[in-house]
Design an enzyme around this catalytic site. Structure first.
Site, short mmCIF file in Angstrom:
data_model
loop_
_atom_site.label_atom_id
_atom_site.label_comp_id
_atom_site.label_asym_id
_atom_site.label_seq_id
_atom_site.Cartn_x
_atom_site.Cartn_y
_atom_site.Cartn_z
N HIS A 4 0.84 -1.20 0.00
CA HIS A 4 0.00 0.00 0.00
C HIS A 4 0.87 1.25 0.00
O HIS A 4 1.96 1.26 0.57
CB HIS A 4 -0.94 0.00 1.21
CG HIS A 4 -0.23 -0.24 2.50
ND1 HIS A 4 0.11 -1.50 2.94
CD2 HIS A 4 0.22 0.61 3.45
CE1 HIS A 4 0.73 -1.41 4.09
NE2 HIS A 4 0.84 -0.14 4.41
N HIS A 12 0.97 5.09 1.22
CA HIS A 12 0.37 6.11 2.09
C HIS A 12 0.46 7.46 1.38
O HIS A 12 1.53 7.81 0.86
CB HIS A 12 1.18 6.28 3.38
CG HIS A 12 1.21 5.08 4.28
ND1 HIS A 12 0.46 4.98 5.41
CD2 HIS A 12 1.92 3.93 4.21
CE1 HIS A 12 0.71 3.83 6.02
NE2 HIS A 12 1.60 3.17 5.31
P1 AMP Z 1 2.32 0.07 7.19
O1 AMP Z 1 3.13 0.29 8.43
O2 AMP Z 1 2.83 0.83 6.02
O3 AMP Z 1 2.08 -1.39 6.90
O4 AMP Z 1 0.91 0.76 7.53
C1 AMP Z 1 -0.29 0.09 7.68
C2 AMP Z 1 -1.35 1.16 7.78
O5 AMP Z 1 -2.63 0.55 7.62
C3 AMP Z 1 -1.39 1.89 9.12
O6 AMP Z 1 -1.23 3.31 8.88
C4 AMP Z 1 -2.75 1.55 9.69
O7 AMP Z 1 -3.32 2.62 10.40
C5 AMP Z 1 -3.55 1.20 8.43
N1 AMP Z 1 -4.66 0.29 8.63
C6 AMP Z 1 -4.62 -0.91 9.26
N2 AMP Z 1 -5.85 -1.48 9.24
C7 AMP Z 1 -6.66 -0.63 8.56
C8 AMP Z 1 -8.03 -0.64 8.20
N3 AMP Z 1 -8.83 -1.66 8.53
N4 AMP Z 1 -8.53 0.41 7.53
C9 AMP Z 1 -7.73 1.45 7.21
N5 AMP Z 1 -6.44 1.52 7.51
C10 AMP Z 1 -5.90 0.51 8.18
#
Ligand code: AMP
Length: 140
Positions: free
Chosen positions: A101, A103
């Site tokens: 993903h 950000h």
């Molecule tokens: P990363 O550290 O790049 O893997 O970030 C994962 C991101 O996913 C974090 O910023 C979380 O807040 C976000 N996240 C996790 N679960 C969900 C969800 N169900 N809906 C939206 N964002 C999520």
């Protein structure tokens, strides 16, 4: 992919606050935002990291991200003087959800979001040139 929270969001079995969707890409609000307006852009297909993408995925993802970022700039009530695009590839890079993903994070001066940077390297000009050549040779 079983047990992948973002695959479940794509399937619609877990809810999200959808921002954008097309055939290949989904974007939704990050549930735990760094700054107001922080959102995620994901390929609908399960790829763990960028290295796993097929030829087209990066294009689809980045094209959508550029569109979304421009839109974000027009939204009243979001403090945005700049943006950060962040992709964590692997645990060592801080990845927590193992469905790749991007950000998109609205940024403003003194927002306290820091990527604490320690310069682990001090390459010479020669070393930098050599590295660039080595990397270039690996590009397929
Ligand atoms: P990363 O550290 O790049 O893997 O970030 C994962 C991101 O996913 C974090 O910023 C979380 O807040 C976000 N996240 C996790 N679960 C969900 C969800 N169900 N809906 C939206 N964002 C999520």
């Amino acid at each position: 992919m079983e047990n992948c929270i973002f695959c479940k969001i794509v399937e619609g079995t877990i809810p999200c606050n959808k921002v954008y969707e097309d055939e290949h890409v989904l974007s939704f609000m990050d549930i735990n935002p760094i700054n107001k307006g922080h959102l995620l852009v994901i390929p609908k297909k399960h790829y763990q990291e960028v290295k796993d993408y097929d030829e087209e995925t990066g294009k689809f993802l980045f094209n959508a991200a550029v569109k979304i970022e421009k839109a974000l700039r027009n939204v009243k009530g979001i403090k945005l003087e700049g943006t950060s695009f962040v992709i964590a590839n692997g645990k060592a890079a801080g990845q927590e959800v193992f469905h790749s993903h991007l950000h998109i994070i609205p940024r403003y001066e003194h927002d306290n979001m820091t990527l604490k940077i320690t310069r682990n390297e001090k390459p010479t000009a020669e070393e930098l040139k050599m590295l660039a050549d080595l990397i270039n040779k690996e590009i397929k």
